[in-house]
Design a protein around this motif. Sequence first.
Motif, PDB file in Angstrom:
ATOM      1  N   THR A  57       5.287   1.124   0.169  1.00  0.00           N
ATOM      2  CA  THR A  57       5.369   0.340   1.393  1.00  0.00           C
ATOM      3  C   THR A  57       6.362   0.953   2.370  1.00  0.00           C
ATOM      4  O   THR A  57       6.070   1.078   3.563  1.00  0.00           O
ATOM      5  N   SER A  58       7.522   1.360   1.873  1.00  0.00           N
ATOM      6  CA  SER A  58       8.536   1.928   2.770  1.00  0.00           C
ATOM      7  C   SER A  58       8.104   3.271   3.348  1.00  0.00           C
ATOM      8  O   SER A  58       8.509   3.635   4.450  1.00  0.00           O
ATOM      9  N   GLU A  75      -0.554   3.755   0.733  1.00  0.00           N
ATOM     10  CA  GLU A  75      -1.073   2.826  -0.271  1.00  0.00           C
ATOM     11  C   GLU A  75      -0.397   3.103  -1.611  1.00  0.00           C
ATOM     12  O   GLU A  75      -0.081   4.249  -1.922  1.00  0.00           O
ATOM     13  N   ASP A  76      -0.208   2.048  -2.399  1.00  0.00           N
ATOM     14  CA  ASP A  76       0.412   2.243  -3.714  1.00  0.00           C
ATOM     15  C   ASP A  76      -0.469   3.125  -4.597  1.00  0.00           C
ATOM     16  O   ASP A  76       0.036   3.888  -5.419  1.00  0.00           O
ATOM     17  N   ILE A 119       5.479   0.040  -5.817  1.00  0.00           N
ATOM     18  CA  ILE A 119       4.878  -0.625  -4.653  1.00  0.00           C
ATOM     19  C   ILE A 119       5.850  -0.668  -3.481  1.00  0.00           C
ATOM     20  O   ILE A 119       5.455  -0.510  -2.328  1.00  0.00           O
ATOM     21  N   ASP A 120       7.136  -0.855  -3.773  1.00  0.00           N
ATOM     22  CA  ASP A 120       8.136  -0.908  -2.710  1.00  0.00           C
ATOM     23  C   ASP A 120       8.335   0.459  -2.052  1.00  0.00           C
ATOM     24  O   ASP A 120       8.495   0.540  -0.838  1.00  0.00           O
TER      25      ASP A 120
END
Length: 73
Positions: free
Chosen positions: A30-31, A35-36, A26-27
């Motif tokens: 986001t970076s 979308e995950d 997820i990180d």
Amino acid sequence: MNESEFIKIIGDNIVSRRIELGIKQIDLATSVGIEDSALRRIEKGKTNPTAKTLLKIAVALDVEVSYLVSMNK
């Protein structure tokens, strides 16, 4: 080697580097600004990432794009 196998290798390379760095999926998503669920599909080799997305992932993982597409891991 066919296209599906090549896309799977890219996903495997992303996963191994992400885990090596201790980054959660997820990180990373986001970076990178995706979308995950999109990152999950890339990591599983279910979708062909764009060159732009590969570049963003490479930057986030502190590797060259060539690392992500390398078949010699």
